[in-house]
Structure formats: C-alpha cells, structure tokens
Design an enzyme around this catalytic site. Structure first.
Site, PDB file in Angstrom:
ATOM      1  CG  HIS A  18      -1.879  -0.994   1.241  1.00  4.13           C
ATOM      2  ND1 HIS A  18      -2.212  -1.611   2.264  1.00  4.13           N
ATOM      3  CD2 HIS A  18      -2.751  -1.263   0.520  1.00  4.13           C
ATOM      4  CE1 HIS A  18      -2.876  -2.501   2.345  1.00  4.13           C
ATOM      5  NE2 HIS A  18      -3.631  -2.227   1.032  1.00  4.13           N
ATOM      6  CE  LYS A  42     -14.346  -7.451   4.772  1.00  4.01           C
ATOM      7  NZ  LYS A  42     -13.874  -6.700   3.611  1.00  4.01           N
ATOM      8  NE  ARG A  91      -2.626  -7.596  -4.457  1.00  8.14           N
ATOM      9  CZ  ARG A  91      -3.351  -7.881  -3.100  1.00  8.14           C
ATOM     10  NH1 ARG A  91      -3.053  -8.055  -2.258  1.00  8.14           N
ATOM     11  NH2 ARG A  91      -4.523  -8.137  -3.344  1.00  8.14           N
ATOM     12  CB  SER A 129      -4.401  -6.809   4.405  1.00  9.06           C
ATOM     13  OG  SER A 129      -4.187  -5.745   3.921  1.00  9.06           O
TER      14      SER A 129
HETATM   15  O1  PNS Z   1      -9.060  -2.969   0.336  1.00 13.14           O
HETATM   16  P1  PNS Z   1     -10.243  -3.526  -0.381  1.00 13.14           P
HETATM   17  O2  PNS Z   1     -10.913  -4.272   0.706  1.00 13.14           O
HETATM   18  O3  PNS Z   1      -9.757  -4.354  -1.473  1.00 13.14           O
HETATM   19  O4  PNS Z   1     -11.005  -2.038  -0.835  1.00 13.14           O
HETATM   20  C1  PNS Z   1     -12.488  -2.200  -1.346  1.00 13.14           C
HETATM   21  C2  PNS Z   1     -13.044  -0.981  -1.487  1.00 13.14           C
HETATM   22  C3  PNS Z   1     -13.130  -0.334  -0.090  1.00 13.14           C
HETATM   23  C4  PNS Z   1     -12.341  -0.234  -2.503  1.00 13.14           C
HETATM   24  C5  PNS Z   1     -14.499  -1.379  -2.115  1.00 13.14           C
HETATM   25  O5  PNS Z   1     -14.945  -2.070  -1.366  1.00 13.14           O
HETATM   26  C6  PNS Z   1     -15.288   0.046  -2.062  1.00 13.14           C
HETATM   27  O6  PNS Z   1     -15.156   1.021  -2.529  1.00 13.14           O
HETATM   28  N1  PNS Z   1     -16.389  -0.155  -1.186  1.00 13.14           N
HETATM   29  C7  PNS Z   1     -17.335   1.198  -1.253  1.00 13.14           C
HETATM   30  C8  PNS Z   1     -18.715   0.489  -1.854  1.00 13.14           C
HETATM   31  C9  PNS Z   1     -18.598   0.783  -3.481  1.00 13.14           C
HETATM   32  O7  PNS Z   1     -18.677   2.149  -3.783  1.00 13.14           O
HETATM   33  N2  PNS Z   1     -18.406  -0.201  -4.139  1.00 13.14           N
HETATM   34  C10 PNS Z   1     -18.023  -0.071  -5.562  1.00 13.14           C
HETATM   35  C11 PNS Z   1     -19.153  -0.014  -6.332  1.00 13.14           C
HETATM   36  S1  PNS Z   1     -19.609  -1.776  -6.511  1.00 13.14           S
END
Ligand code: PNS
Length: 165
Positions: A18, A42, A91, A129
């Site tokens: 990150h 979650k 990745r 993570s």
């Molecule tokens: O580190 P992660 O868990 O891969 O991050 C995922 C994240 C936070 C980018 C994603 O879950 C997110 O943007 N959630 C908010 C809800 C949303 O807008 N989702 C995208 C459209 S489906």
C-alpha cells in the site's frame, strides 16, 4: 486544477505494498486521500481507529496525503471530496477480475471519476493484508512485508486473541 485521487481500501492492516502505491501515486497526483472503508457489517482484525493510527504512522514521511474514513458509495465520497480519480494497486492476475468489475461499476455510477491502476512493485506482488494475517496468526514472520508498527501490533493482537480464546 489540482489533481486529487482517493486511495480507498480496508487497510486491515496497511502493508508495504500500500505504501509503495501511495508513494508512486504521488508522482501522478497533487494530493491523495487515503480513505478507509467503514463497513459496520464487516468486522476486521483491527478497529478503524487502529487502522488509521497505523496508516498515519507508516505514511508520515510522505507529503501531500491526508487520511479519512468513508461509508456508502466510493464515487459519492470521491465526488464530495473534490477528487476525480480513484487510485488502486493491481498485483497478480487474480486481482484483475474484481478490480475490473469495480472500476466498471464505479464508471457506470459516475463517468467523471476515473480509476487509475498502478502495478504493484515486484517485491510486493504476493503481499496482501489477508495473507499477512493468515501467516501472522500462526506465528509466521511478516516483518519484511509490513511497516514496523503493523508488525508489532499484529503480533500483539494475535497474542491477546489467542489468550482470550
Ligand atoms: O482493500 P479492499 O477491501 O480491496 O477495498 C475495497 C473498496 C473499499 C475499494 C471497495 O469495497 C469499495 O469501494 N467499497 C465501497 C462501496 C462501493 O462504492 N463499491 C464499488 C461499487 S460496487
């Protein structure tokens, strides 16, 4: 015009991968808002406050970044924050489908916000993570994959977790 990007994620916990993306993202954007998704449904290993503390500590040498939490739709949060880009790290191939779906959905929801992918540094290609938590849970050494504060906290977290179980 100031180029502002959101770097969103769960950051449970932040990894060296990150940090690499934020550092390199700063060469493209004037400001990056590192934003933790606050999803009450979650439960992560670390609380949002703990994640925030580790993020701030491990990125304190990087200029032009700020930290926040968000809930709801990412594109709405980006819009409210004055950002017109979402920064994501990519990745291995395994990331592609999920990232592709998310980027397309975000684009459908708001066509003015662009998703920008940076390939992760080769060193961090297998760092995530969840794999770090998996290894650390059973006493595996992850010290070269995470910032020192995360290494200390993750060891502590599993120690106290294992004691209470
Ligand atoms: O580190 P992660 O868990 O891969 O991050 C995922 C994240 C936070 C980018 C994603 O879950 C997110 O943007 N959630 C908010 C809800 C949303 O807008 N989702 C995208 C459209 S489906």
């Amino acid at each position: 015009m100031k180029r502002v990007a959101i770097y969103p994620g769960s950051f449970d916990p932040v990894t060296n991968g990150h940090i690499d993306i934020v550092r390199r993202g700063r060469t493209l954007f004037d400001e990056i808002i590192v934003a933790i998704l606050h999803n009450p449904g979650k439960k992560g290993l670390f609380s949002i406050d703990e994640r925030m503390l580790m993020l701030k500590e491990s990125m304190k040498g990087i200029s032009g970044i700020s930290f926040d939490t968000f809930d709801g739709l990412l594109v709405d949060y980006a819009n409210q924050s004055g950002a017109n880009a979402i920064l994501r790290g990519m990745r291995a191939v395994s990331d592609f489908e999920y990232e592709f779906q998310m980027a397309l959905m975000n684009r459908k929801l708001n066509r003015h916000i662009q998703t920008v992918f940076l390939m992760t540094g080769l060193r961090w290609i297998f760092t995530s993570s969840s794999i770090i938590k998996e290894a650390a849970q059973f006493g595996g050494d992850v010290s070269d994959m995470v910032p020192p504060i995360v290494n200390r906290n993750i060891i502590q977290k599993y120690k106290s977790k294992n004691k209470s179980e």
